[in-house]
Design a protein around this motif. Structure first.
Motif, mmCIF file in Angstrom:
data_model
loop_
_atom_site.group_PDB
_atom_site.id
_atom_site.type_symbol
_atom_site.label_atom_id
_atom_site.label_comp_id
_atom_site.label_asym_id
_atom_site.label_seq_id
_atom_site.Cartn_x
_atom_site.Cartn_y
_atom_site.Cartn_z
ATOM 1 N N GLN A 128 0.642 -1.253 -0.071
ATOM 2 C CA GLN A 128 -0.168 -0.032 -0.129
ATOM 3 C C GLN A 128 0.836 1.221 -0.226
ATOM 4 N N LEU A 129 1.972 1.234 0.830
ATOM 5 C CA LEU A 129 2.700 2.356 0.983
ATOM 6 C C LEU A 129 3.369 2.950 -0.419
ATOM 7 N N ALA A 130 3.927 1.422 -0.896
ATOM 8 C CA ALA A 130 4.628 1.782 -2.152
ATOM 9 C C ALA A 130 4.103 2.092 -3.086
ATOM 10 N N ALA A 131 2.711 1.396 -3.217
ATOM 11 C CA ALA A 131 1.704 1.881 -4.467
ATOM 12 C C ALA A 131 1.320 3.535 -4.641
ATOM 13 N N GLY A 132 1.326 4.073 -3.359
ATOM 14 C CA GLY A 132 1.177 5.666 -3.248
ATOM 15 C C GLY A 132 2.334 6.432 -3.847
ATOM 16 N N VAL A 151 16.409 7.949 4.166
ATOM 17 C CA VAL A 151 15.439 7.197 4.687
ATOM 18 C C VAL A 151 14.298 8.132 4.732
ATOM 19 N N LEU A 152 13.231 7.388 4.430
ATOM 20 C CA LEU A 152 11.902 8.275 4.313
ATOM 21 C C LEU A 152 11.118 7.743 5.718
ATOM 22 N N SER A 153 11.212 8.480 6.466
ATOM 23 C CA SER A 153 10.572 8.260 7.907
ATOM 24 C C SER A 153 8.874 8.941 7.987
ATOM 25 N N ILE A 154 8.035 7.765 8.314
ATOM 26 C CA ILE A 154 6.402 8.076 8.307
ATOM 27 C C ILE A 154 6.084 8.677 9.610
ATOM 28 N N PHE A 155 6.722 8.602 10.826
ATOM 29 C CA PHE A 155 6.216 9.109 12.150
ATOM 30 C C PHE A 155 7.235 10.197 12.441
ATOM 31 N N PRO A 156 6.629 11.274 13.313
ATOM 32 C CA PRO A 156 7.541 12.384 13.465
ATOM 33 C C PRO A 156 8.714 12.096 14.349
ATOM 34 N N PHE A 157 8.592 11.213 15.368
ATOM 35 C CA PHE A 157 9.711 10.938 16.475
ATOM 36 C C PHE A 157 10.945 10.376 15.909
ATOM 37 N N PRO A 207 20.775 10.236 6.799
ATOM 38 C CA PRO A 207 19.868 11.120 6.098
ATOM 39 C C PRO A 207 18.589 10.734 5.913
ATOM 40 N N CYS A 208 17.712 11.586 6.616
ATOM 41 C CA CYS A 208 16.079 11.398 6.530
ATOM 42 C C CYS A 208 15.355 12.392 6.392
ATOM 43 N N THR A 209 14.135 12.322 5.653
ATOM 44 C CA THR A 209 13.138 13.128 5.330
ATOM 45 C C THR A 209 11.942 12.747 5.956
ATOM 46 N N TYR A 210 11.204 13.412 6.783
ATOM 47 C CA TYR A 210 9.775 12.805 7.578
ATOM 48 C C TYR A 210 8.937 13.418 6.433
ATOM 49 N N VAL A 211 8.009 12.290 5.985
ATOM 50 C CA VAL A 211 6.994 12.441 5.002
ATOM 51 C C VAL A 211 5.856 12.416 5.345
ATOM 52 N N GLY A 212 5.594 11.681 6.659
ATOM 53 C CA GLY A 212 4.287 11.405 7.202
ATOM 54 C C GLY A 212 3.753 10.072 6.512
ATOM 55 N N HIS A 213 2.574 9.815 7.325
ATOM 56 C CA HIS A 213 2.085 8.369 6.788
ATOM 57 C C HIS A 213 0.821 8.533 5.858
ATOM 58 N N PRO A 214 0.981 8.060 4.735
ATOM 59 C CA PRO A 214 0.047 8.528 3.750
ATOM 60 C C PRO A 214 -1.459 7.940 4.313
ATOM 61 N N SER A 230 -2.634 16.073 13.796
ATOM 62 C CA SER A 230 -1.113 16.494 13.831
ATOM 63 C C SER A 230 -0.348 15.639 12.818
ATOM 64 N N LEU A 231 -0.900 14.358 12.251
ATOM 65 C CA LEU A 231 -0.191 13.636 11.386
ATOM 66 C C LEU A 231 -0.308 13.701 9.845
ATOM 67 N N ILE A 232 -1.405 14.698 9.559
ATOM 68 C CA ILE A 232 -1.753 15.067 8.185
ATOM 69 C C ILE A 232 -0.727 15.688 7.434
ATOM 70 N N MET A 233 -0.233 14.883 6.154
ATOM 71 C CA MET A 233 0.678 15.524 5.430
ATOM 72 C C MET A 233 0.516 15.035 3.918
ATOM 73 N N GLU A 234 0.902 15.653 2.784
ATOM 74 C CA GLU A 234 0.854 14.882 1.438
ATOM 75 C C GLU A 234 2.011 14.245 1.559
ATOM 76 N N THR A 235 1.934 12.872 2.053
ATOM 77 C CA THR A 235 3.066 11.904 2.144
ATOM 78 C C THR A 235 3.393 11.548 0.747
ATOM 79 N N ASP A 236 2.582 11.198 -0.082
ATOM 80 C CA ASP A 236 3.048 10.481 -1.608
ATOM 81 C C ASP A 236 3.770 11.733 -2.188
ATOM 82 N N THR A 237 3.344 12.943 -2.216
ATOM 83 C CA THR A 237 4.097 13.738 -2.788
ATOM 84 C C THR A 237 5.334 14.278 -2.522
#
Length: 383
Positions: free
Chosen positions: A14-18, A137-143, A154-161, A360-367
């Motif tokens: 599901q994550l990869a498809a987005g 690394v694409l991280s999906i949780f803020p902590f 190296p990490c980019t926080y992208v949120g969880h889709p 607090s977790l809503i982000m445009e994750t896939d983008t």
């Protein structure tokens, strides 16, 4: 642009498809090859092995599958050494993907690991492997971001889709209509996991708990969404073996719908606890691993956190009771489940807290994830 990509389970699919869908929008000439599930295949993935062959979790559990897993990874490495992809993305499954990433990175292929391994929770020495394996690394949780950054990853926080896709206000009425459930009956959702081993260990205690609930709650409806043919067949067999008297509805690939329709959720620790949070549902969390795996984890002090359910890690207060290993039995699970059915103020408080967490977790994750991947590719292409 050729991207190698490997996902090992339904949540990774599901994550990869987005991410794939957004990469196709931003870079229409992209192609994908590797291992994935039905959602990735629908987007054009050239799959080389069935995803289910990688789906295994635990220290001891993996040993029986190790020769096959090593053979698959060796085949992937051989193929990509002959024809290196422009970039590789490993989606979760760190025990499989990190070694693959390290090899490809050594050969000059830019590597991305999507979903930070839970090094902040256990097996913290893996941080060195992550640093060696992933260019990003694409991280999906803020902590996770600060932890990885402190260790030079190296990490980019992208949120969880899923936080973006799930509505802030779940529509229970519509979900029940779609499932053919009456609006005025109590509904218990059972989510015993997406892996075969999880279902094998959790089906009995979960089903026996549901059956005990049904004896105490008039008109209780029990619904269980299953991820694959294999897990559905295993769970159906467990129903017949352990609780043939239980009236249970088995569904496929509609977890959000079932969670939204439910009053209370009995769920395996994992991504599903996050989905239950997004649906604002009170949950009881259960989990079992191989007994030897558990003894190794606890004996070596490998677990570094008090709670294991993502819902408890993300919310300000641990609102989901957890029953792990020997505690994951009907006599422990039942009182916790019944408590949620009988305590309306508690349930309302959970709804409010989970709504705040969701917001607090809503982000445009896939983008964001696709942009980070393409930025890495462009940087390396210009080197």
């Amino acid at each position: 642009m050729r991207i190698g990509i490997v996902a090992a389970e339904p949540s990774g699919d599901q994550l990869a498809a987005g991410l794939m869908r957004e990469l196709q929008k931003q870079h229409p000439q992209v192609t994908f090859e590797g291992i994935g599930g039905p959602q990735m295949t629908a987007l054009g993935l050239q799959g080389w092995f069935p995803m289910e062959r990688l789906s295994v979790m635990g220290l001891v559990e993996v040993l029986g599958r190790l020769p096959e897993l090593l053979k698959i990874r060796k085949t992937l490495i051989r193929r990509w050494k002959r024809q290196p992809p422009d970039l590789f993305i490993g989606v979760d499954a760190p025990d499989f993907n990190l070694k693959l990433e390290t090899t490809l990175k050594t050969d000059g292929v830019p590597t991305v690991h999507y979903v930070s391994p839970t090094v902040w929770a256990w097996r913290q020495k893996r941080i060195h492997k992550i640093r060696a394996a992933a260019d990003l690394v694409l991280s999906i949780f803020p902590f996770e971001h600060d932890f990885l950054a402190r260790h030079g990853v190296p990490c980019t926080y992208v949120g969880h889709p899923l936080a973006h896709r799930y509505p802030l206000q779940p529509d229970k009425k519509t979900a029940r209509e779609q499932l053919g459930l009456s609006p005025d009956v109590p509904v218990l959702a059972l989510l015993p996991g997406s892996r075969g081993g999880e279902v094998q260990r959790l089906a009995r205690p979960f089903l026996q708990t549901a059956a005990a609930c049904a004896r105490q709650l008039d008109r209780l409806k029990v619904v269980s969404p299953l991820a694959t043919d294999r897990t559905e067949a295993a769970f159906r067999q467990a129903c017949e073996e352990f609780t043939p008297e239980l009236d249970i509805m088995l569904t496929r690939n509609n977890t959000a719908q079932v969670l939204t329709a439910a009053d209370v959720v009995l769920v395996a620790s994992g991504t599903a606890t996050f989905e239950a949070l997004l649906c604002k549902r009170p949950m009881v969390v259960g989990y079992k691993v191989n007994p030897l795996t558990y003894r190794i984890i606890m004996g070596l002090g490998m677990l570094r956190i008090e709670h294991v359910a993502m819902a408890n890690l993300l919310s300000e207060a641990p609102l989901a009771p957890e029953f792990i290993q020997q505690a994951c039995e009907p006599e422990k699970l039942l009182p916790a489940v019944l408590n949620f059915f009988g305590d309306a103020p508690l349930v309302q408080g959970i709804f409010r807290e989970y709504t705040r967490t969701h917001e607090s977790l809503i982000m445009e994750t896939d983008t964001l994830a696709a942009g980070a991947v393409l930025n890495l590719w462009r940087e390396r292409s210009n080197d």
